[in-house]
Design a protein around this motif. Structure first.
Motif, PDB file in Angstrom:
ATOM      1  N   UNK A 162       6.664  72.025 -36.011  1.00 20.29           N
ATOM      2  CA  UNK A 162       5.138  71.239 -35.718  1.00 20.29           C
ATOM      3  C   UNK A 162       4.402  71.391 -36.898  1.00 20.29           C
ATOM      4  N   UNK A 163       4.265  72.612 -37.145  1.00 19.99           N
ATOM      5  CA  UNK A 163       3.321  72.897 -38.370  1.00 19.99           C
ATOM      6  C   UNK A 163       3.696  72.333 -39.666  1.00 19.99           C
ATOM      7  N   UNK A 164       5.203  72.266 -39.782  1.00 19.74           N
ATOM      8  CA  UNK A 164       5.752  71.510 -41.165  1.00 19.74           C
ATOM      9  C   UNK A 164       5.620  70.021 -40.955  1.00 19.74           C
ATOM     10  N   UNK A 165       5.267  69.518 -39.845  1.00 17.08           N
ATOM     11  CA  UNK A 165       5.017  68.013 -39.736  1.00 17.08           C
ATOM     12  C   UNK A 165       3.502  67.789 -39.763  1.00 17.08           C
ATOM     13  N   UNK A 166       2.734  68.907 -39.692  1.00 15.43           N
ATOM     14  CA  UNK A 166       1.367  68.571 -39.895  1.00 15.43           C
ATOM     15  C   UNK A 166       0.651  68.366 -38.557  1.00 15.43           C
ATOM     16  N   UNK A 167       1.314  69.139 -37.498  1.00 15.31           N
ATOM     17  CA  UNK A 167       1.018  68.935 -36.033  1.00 15.31           C
ATOM     18  C   UNK A 167       0.447  70.328 -35.629  1.00 15.31           C
ATOM     19  N   UNK A 168      -0.337  70.160 -34.770  1.00 20.10           N
ATOM     20  CA  UNK A 168      -0.827  71.383 -33.895  1.00 20.10           C
ATOM     21  C   UNK A 168       0.055  71.901 -32.806  1.00 20.10           C
ATOM     22  N   UNK A 169       0.582  72.944 -32.998  1.00 16.91           N
ATOM     23  CA  UNK A 169       1.583  73.407 -31.732  1.00 16.91           C
ATOM     24  C   UNK A 169       1.279  73.787 -30.679  1.00 16.91           C
ATOM     25  N   UNK A 170      -0.186  74.159 -30.733  1.00 19.39           N
ATOM     26  CA  UNK A 170      -0.832  74.634 -29.419  1.00 19.39           C
ATOM     27  C   UNK A 170      -0.937  73.707 -28.430  1.00 19.39           C
ATOM     28  N   UNK A 171      -0.971  72.334 -28.779  1.00 22.48           N
ATOM     29  CA  UNK A 171      -1.223  71.415 -27.742  1.00 22.48           C
ATOM     30  C   UNK A 171       0.002  70.884 -27.089  1.00 22.48           C
ATOM     31  N   UNK A 172       1.225  71.524 -27.705  1.00 22.64           N
ATOM     32  CA  UNK A 172       2.559  70.886 -27.073  1.00 22.64           C
ATOM     33  C   UNK A 172       2.873  71.866 -25.699  1.00 22.64           C
ATOM     34  N   UNK A 173       3.531  71.167 -24.633  1.00 23.05           N
ATOM     35  CA  UNK A 173       4.318  71.801 -23.765  1.00 23.05           C
ATOM     36  C   UNK A 173       5.502  72.224 -23.935  1.00 23.05           C
ATOM     37  N   UNK A 174       5.843  73.535 -24.382  1.00 22.65           N
ATOM     38  CA  UNK A 174       7.083  74.138 -24.607  1.00 22.65           C
ATOM     39  C   UNK A 174       7.901  74.896 -23.784  1.00 22.65           C
ATOM     40  N   UNK A 175       8.987  74.788 -23.283  1.00 23.02           N
ATOM     41  CA  UNK A 175       9.784  75.426 -22.499  1.00 23.02           C
ATOM     42  C   UNK A 175      10.719  76.263 -23.353  1.00 23.02           C
ATOM     43  N   UNK A 176      10.283  77.559 -23.657  1.00 23.11           N
ATOM     44  CA  UNK A 176      11.205  78.313 -24.441  1.00 23.11           C
ATOM     45  C   UNK A 176      12.564  78.730 -24.011  1.00 23.11           C
ATOM     46  N   UNK A 177      13.497  78.802 -24.970  1.00 19.33           N
ATOM     47  CA  UNK A 177      14.540  79.212 -24.508  1.00 19.33           C
ATOM     48  C   UNK A 177      15.311  80.074 -25.929  1.00 19.33           C
TER      49      UNK A 177
END
Length: 321
Positions: A75-90
């Protein structure tokens, strides 16, 4: 938890304007509101961006499934803020992420499945696994919707991606999946052209026999919701002038809504010719499962990715209805 849509696409990466037929599909889908979509293993900039572009367009609420650190870095490499994403970590394993994304669909937390940066075979393998619980009563198949310059309506094509040499009964399912998608986008009684090399039945060309059988199956109610004709060669399927020249009297020839290819080789070549020589724009879905599956590609345009998500919204609504 409903994530905010503030994980928006940067101005330089704003969605390109889709073609008119695809834009109509996007408008139809946006009117229904966004649906939750499980995005499997979005571990590169392109796959994260594709999901976020569809979210920014008001079509989906992406659930990003995979290793948190890699998704955030993408996300950061795409210029996006990852803190706003809903991530289901695996764990950092594409197949594990695909299985978890399928499980979200099985459990009702997501209404569609979307490919991230993993191989299509890994995603489809997870979706059809018995434990995923996503198998339907039909064979899974892929349907493209083509927006072709100069063509007055969207044209559906199947199956150019999944089934290599489908049997007659598998073609029945492929046809029904395509007809159902046509209904989902508002085509009440789609005209289905069953393609082969010639327009007459010839035992030396198995596709002509399958085409004739499919027409009779439609007459007997084994396939419903469309008007079928075939075998039809590509020229008289797509050109009314060619059909008239060959003396073909048909409600389908020259004005199809759906082209059904005899096998993957033929369908894939036609689809790529339309894209690379006729400047067609396309969107597509895998159907026949309990949820639609969006198979994005790195070569897809922004408009194609967004339109494919729009198709998932419309197909999901048709399934629920």
């Amino acid at each position: 938890m409903t994530p905010p849509l503030s994980l928006a696409v940067a101005a330089d990466d704003a969605p390109a304007t889709p073609r008119p037929h695809l834009q109509q599909l996007i408008d139809q889908a946006r009117a229904r509101g966004p649906i939750p979509v499980a995005v499997a293993y979005p571990c590169d900039a392109g796959s994260v961006q594709a999901a976020m572009q569809a979210a920014h367009a008001g079509l989906i609420r992406p659930l990003l499934v995979g290793p948190r650190q890699r998704i955030e870095a993408a996300a950061r490499s795409a210029g996006l803020d990852p803190s706003a994403a809903e991530i289901h970590s695996t764990a950092d394993d594409a197949r594990i992420a695909a299985a978890q994304a399928a499980a979200l669909c099985r459990d009702g937390q997501a209404r569609a499945l979307m490919k991230g940066s993993l191989h299509s075979d890994d995603l489809l393998g997870a979706a059809v696994a018995r434990e995923a619980g996503l198998r339907g009563s039909r064979r899974a198949s892929h349907v493209f919707i083509m927006d072709i310059p100069g063509y007055d309506r969207p044209l559906l094509m199947t199956d150019c991606v999944v089934n290599i040499f489908p049997s007659l009964m598998e073609k029945r399912d492929i046809a029904q999946n395509a007809v159902d998608l046509a209904h989902a986008i508002g085509i009440v009684q789609p005209r289905v052209a069953l393609l082969s090399a010639v327009e007459t039945v010839n035992p030396a060309i198995p596709g002509t026999i399958d085409a004739a059988a499919l027409c009779k199956m439609a007459d007997r109610g084994q396939i419903t919701g469309g008007i079928f004709d075939g075998p039809l060669a590509y020229d008289n399927a797509i050109s009314l002038h060619s059909a008239h020249n060959k003396g073909i009297v048909s409600d389908v020839a020259g004005r199809p809504d759906i082209l059904l290819a005899p096998n993957l080789e033929a369908g894939n070549m036609i689809y790529k010719q339309l894209v690379y020589m006729a400047n067609a724009e396309c969107a597509g879905l895998v159907l026949g499962m309990r949820v639609p599956i969006v198979l994005t590609s790195r070569s897809d345009s922004v408009a194609s990715r967004i339109a494919s998500c729009a198709l998932a919204v419309l197909s999901s609504a048709e399934m629920q209805a």
